[in-house]
Design a protein around this motif. Structure first.
Motif, PDB file in Angstrom:
ATOM      1  N   VAL A 119       0.833  -1.205   0.000  1.00 15.80           N
ATOM      2  CA  VAL A 119       0.000   0.000   0.000  1.00 15.80           C
ATOM      3  C   VAL A 119       0.868   1.256   0.000  1.00 15.80           C
ATOM      4  O   VAL A 119       0.521   2.259  -0.621  1.00 15.80           O
ATOM      5  N   ASN A 120       2.023   1.209   0.675  1.00 20.62           N
ATOM      6  CA  ASN A 120       2.954   2.331   0.578  1.00 20.62           C
ATOM      7  C   ASN A 120       3.398   2.536  -0.865  1.00 20.62           C
ATOM      8  O   ASN A 120       3.488   3.670  -1.357  1.00 20.62           O
ATOM      9  N   ALA A 121       3.697   1.430  -1.537  1.00 23.80           N
ATOM     10  CA  ALA A 121       4.113   1.527  -2.941  1.00 23.80           C
ATOM     11  C   ALA A 121       2.984   2.089  -3.801  1.00 23.80           C
ATOM     12  O   ALA A 121       3.204   2.981  -4.635  1.00 23.80           O
ATOM     13  N   THR A 146      -7.826  -7.187  -2.038  1.00 24.18           N
ATOM     14  CA  THR A 146      -8.260  -8.372  -1.298  1.00 24.18           C
ATOM     15  C   THR A 146      -8.425  -8.025   0.168  1.00 24.18           C
ATOM     16  O   THR A 146      -9.347  -8.482   0.837  1.00 24.18           O
ATOM     17  N   GLY A 147      -7.503  -7.205   0.684  1.00 28.00           N
ATOM     18  CA  GLY A 147      -7.599  -6.674   2.037  1.00 28.00           C
ATOM     19  C   GLY A 147      -7.848  -5.177   2.003  1.00 28.00           C
ATOM     20  O   GLY A 147      -8.241  -4.617   0.980  1.00 28.00           O
ATOM     21  N   LEU A 148      -7.589  -4.519   3.131  1.00 29.36           N
ATOM     22  CA  LEU A 148      -7.829  -3.084   3.260  1.00 29.36           C
ATOM     23  C   LEU A 148      -6.711  -2.465   4.078  1.00 29.36           C
ATOM     24  O   LEU A 148      -6.379  -2.944   5.165  1.00 29.36           O
ATOM     25  N   ALA A 149      -6.110  -1.396   3.546  1.00 26.52           N
ATOM     26  CA  ALA A 149      -5.090  -0.652   4.284  1.00 26.52           C
ATOM     27  C   ALA A 149      -4.964   0.730   3.673  1.00 26.52           C
ATOM     28  O   ALA A 149      -5.537   1.017   2.620  1.00 26.52           O
ATOM     29  N   ALA A 150      -4.207   1.590   4.332  1.00 24.87           N
ATOM     30  CA  ALA A 150      -4.000   2.955   3.846  1.00 24.87           C
ATOM     31  C   ALA A 150      -2.518   3.289   3.826  1.00 24.87           C
ATOM     32  O   ALA A 150      -1.724   2.739   4.603  1.00 24.87           O
ATOM     33  N   GLY A 151      -2.144   4.196   2.914  1.00 23.43           N
ATOM     34  CA  GLY A 151      -0.787   4.707   2.846  1.00 23.43           C
ATOM     35  C   GLY A 151      -0.835   6.225   2.768  1.00 23.43           C
ATOM     36  O   GLY A 151      -1.844   6.806   2.332  1.00 23.43           O
ATOM     37  N   PHE A 152       0.250   6.873   3.194  1.00 28.04           N
ATOM     38  CA  PHE A 152       0.268   8.333   3.277  1.00 28.04           C
ATOM     39  C   PHE A 152       1.535   8.875   2.618  1.00 28.04           C
ATOM     40  O   PHE A 152       2.638   8.365   2.850  1.00 28.04           O
ATOM     41  N   VAL A 153       1.372   9.925   1.810  1.00 29.15           N
ATOM     42  CA  VAL A 153       2.500  10.550   1.106  1.00 29.15           C
ATOM     43  C   VAL A 153       2.431  12.050   1.312  1.00 29.15           C
ATOM     44  O   VAL A 153       1.361  12.650   1.183  1.00 29.15           O
ATOM     45  N   ARG A 154       3.557  12.645   1.637  1.00 29.67           N
ATOM     46  CA  ARG A 154       3.658  14.100   1.731  1.00 29.67           C
ATOM     47  C   ARG A 154       4.900  14.547   0.960  1.00 29.67           C
ATOM     48  O   ARG A 154       5.998  14.037   1.196  1.00 29.67           O
ATOM     49  N   GLY A 187     -14.970  -8.369  13.512  1.00 32.77           N
ATOM     50  CA  GLY A 187     -15.397  -6.996  13.308  1.00 32.77           C
ATOM     51  C   GLY A 187     -14.359  -6.104  12.658  1.00 32.77           C
ATOM     52  O   GLY A 187     -14.500  -4.879  12.690  1.00 32.77           O
ATOM     53  N   CYS A 188     -13.322  -6.677  12.046  1.00 32.54           N
ATOM     54  CA  CYS A 188     -12.342  -5.845  11.345  1.00 32.54           C
ATOM     55  C   CYS A 188     -13.013  -5.156  10.156  1.00 32.54           C
ATOM     56  O   CYS A 188     -13.848  -5.751   9.467  1.00 32.54           O
ATOM     57  N   LEU A 189     -12.627  -3.921   9.894  1.00 35.57           N
ATOM     58  CA  LEU A 189     -13.195  -3.192   8.765  1.00 35.57           C
ATOM     59  C   LEU A 189     -12.986  -3.944   7.458  1.00 35.57           C
ATOM     60  O   LEU A 189     -13.816  -3.883   6.550  1.00 35.57           O
ATOM     61  N   GLU A 190     -11.885  -4.669   7.347  1.00 34.09           N
ATOM     62  CA  GLU A 190     -11.585  -5.438   6.137  1.00 34.09           C
ATOM     63  C   GLU A 190     -12.672  -6.453   5.811  1.00 34.09           C
ATOM     64  O   GLU A 190     -12.896  -6.778   4.647  1.00 34.09           O
ATOM     65  N   THR A 191     -13.360  -6.966   6.821  1.00 32.80           N
ATOM     66  CA  THR A 191     -14.380  -7.982   6.575  1.00 32.80           C
ATOM     67  C   THR A 191     -15.621  -7.414   5.901  1.00 32.80           C
ATOM     68  O   THR A 191     -16.431  -8.163   5.361  1.00 32.80           O
ATOM     69  N   ALA A 192     -15.772  -6.082   5.934  1.00 35.85           N
ATOM     70  CA  ALA A 192     -17.016  -5.474   5.469  1.00 35.85           C
ATOM     71  C   ALA A 192     -16.900  -4.695   4.168  1.00 35.85           C
ATOM     72  O   ALA A 192     -17.920  -4.479   3.502  1.00 35.85           O
ATOM     73  N   CYS A 193     -15.693  -4.255   3.782  1.00 39.64           N
ATOM     74  CA  CYS A 193     -15.638  -3.435   2.568  1.00 39.64           C
ATOM     75  C   CYS A 193     -14.438  -3.718   1.675  1.00 39.64           C
ATOM     76  O   CYS A 193     -14.253  -3.012   0.674  1.00 39.64           O
ATOM     77  N   SER A 194     -13.615  -4.715   1.989  1.00 44.85           N
ATOM     78  CA  SER A 194     -12.522  -5.087   1.088  1.00 44.85           C
ATOM     79  C   SER A 194     -13.053  -6.005  -0.007  1.00 44.85           C
ATOM     80  O   SER A 194     -14.196  -6.479   0.046  1.00 44.85           O
TER      81      SER A 194
END
Length: 309
Positions: A119-121, A146-154, A187-194
């Motif tokens: 996700v960083n890439a 397939t899963g869910l994550a976030a990355g941040f760039v500045r 209850g992980c967010l990944e289970t509901a919207c990935s």
């Protein structure tokens, strides 16, 4: 191949970027300016040995006859990545607990291999596609794969936490439906919207989201129920990202985002409902920050090539 001032051939500084996902592996061959010269794609296989073999094979495939001109390789992969060693841990969707990916791939290719979280890439690749007017602050990239994550760039640089877990929001156990997650929590967010979560809730279509959106629009009650679960979780993701990191732009990417404008319209509708009952949420102006990643660009693999020194 280019010619130097004396008229003799010189090799270009080519790089290969590899994006290892839960279901597919993509690769690009890029020049020193980051221009994509070639691309390749194949299905992903589970297991450490298989991931190393497939990553090495796709590097050779995408480079083709120009393999000798490749100077370095970048690999983006899910899980906890130790960038200094190239070791990865806990790649849940690929069945990997611990893998010396960088060292093994480097030894097989005879090239320097740099490994980072996928996700960083992808965040770095997505940042590069933004117009200059949107690069003035922090960008958040939400990857719905397939899963869910976030990355941040500045300012063109990936922001990282102390342990490499920054952005692992998919395993925040806050979804009220409490569905079981592969990580061992409920209850992980990944289970509901990935992508993986949507396929489990809607196994009748692949990809599921376009079918869910179309059926819900036609009044299908079950599609409306599943869409409600997904949109509630995704709106939670947007709020968490916005309130924790306060980015000026939030880019939605990954395979699920290929549903396109109907997804973005539905998500904005969910956020507007929240704004209507909360002045605080309205003040965050979340709908104005949202963008979709360009589905025509393999941003994960492109970003991986950018991390290759």
């Amino acid at each position: 191949m280019t010619m130097n001032a004396s008229g003799t051939p010189e090799t270009e500084n080519l790089r290969v970027g590899v994006d290892v996902g839960g279901t597919k592996i993509e690769a690009v061959l890029t020049d020193a300016a980051g221009t994509v010269l070639a691309s390749a794609r194949k299905a992903a296989r589970k297991g450490g040995d298989e991931v190393v073999e497939d990553a090495v094979a796709i590097v050779r495939q995408v480079a083709g006859m120009r393999f000798d001109e490749v100077r370095s390789v970048g690999i983006g992969i899910p899980g906890l990545v130790h960038r200094d060693t190239g070791r990865v841990e806990n790649v849940v969707n690929l069945g990997i607990e611990n893998l010396e990916l960088g060292g093994r791939a480097s030894g097989m290719l005879g090239l320097p291999v740099w490994v980072d979280n996928d996700v960083n890439a992808a965040a770095l690749g997505a940042y590069g596609t933004l117009p200059d007017r949107l690069k003035h602050g922090r960008m958040a990239f939400v990857n719905l794969g397939t899963g869910l994550a976030a990355g941040f760039v500045r300012a063109g640089l990936v922001e990282r936490g102390d342990t490499g877990a920054l952005g692992e929001i998919g395993h925040l156990p806050v979804d009220p439906n409490r569905m079981a997650c592969k990580c061992g929590q409920r209850g992980c967010l990944e289970t509901a919207c990935s992508g993986g979560g949507l396929r489990r809730m809607w196994p009748v279509a692949d990809p599921p989201l376009p079918d869910i959106l179309a059926r819900a629009d036609g009044g299908d009650g079950e599609a409306e129920r599943v869409l409600g679960i997904a949109l509630h979780a995704l709106a939670d993701v947007v709020q968490i990202v916005a309130q924790a990191a306060d980015p000026s732009v939030i880019v939605i990417g990954g395979g699920v985002s290929r549903a396109g404008s109907p997804l973005l319209d539905a998500l904005r509708g969910e956020l507007r409902n929240r704004e209507a009952s909360s002045g605080f949420i309205a003040g965050l102006r979340l709908t104005e920050r949202l963008r979709l990643a360009d589905a025509s660009i393999p941003i994960g693999a492109l970003g991986a090539s950018l991390i290759a020194c």
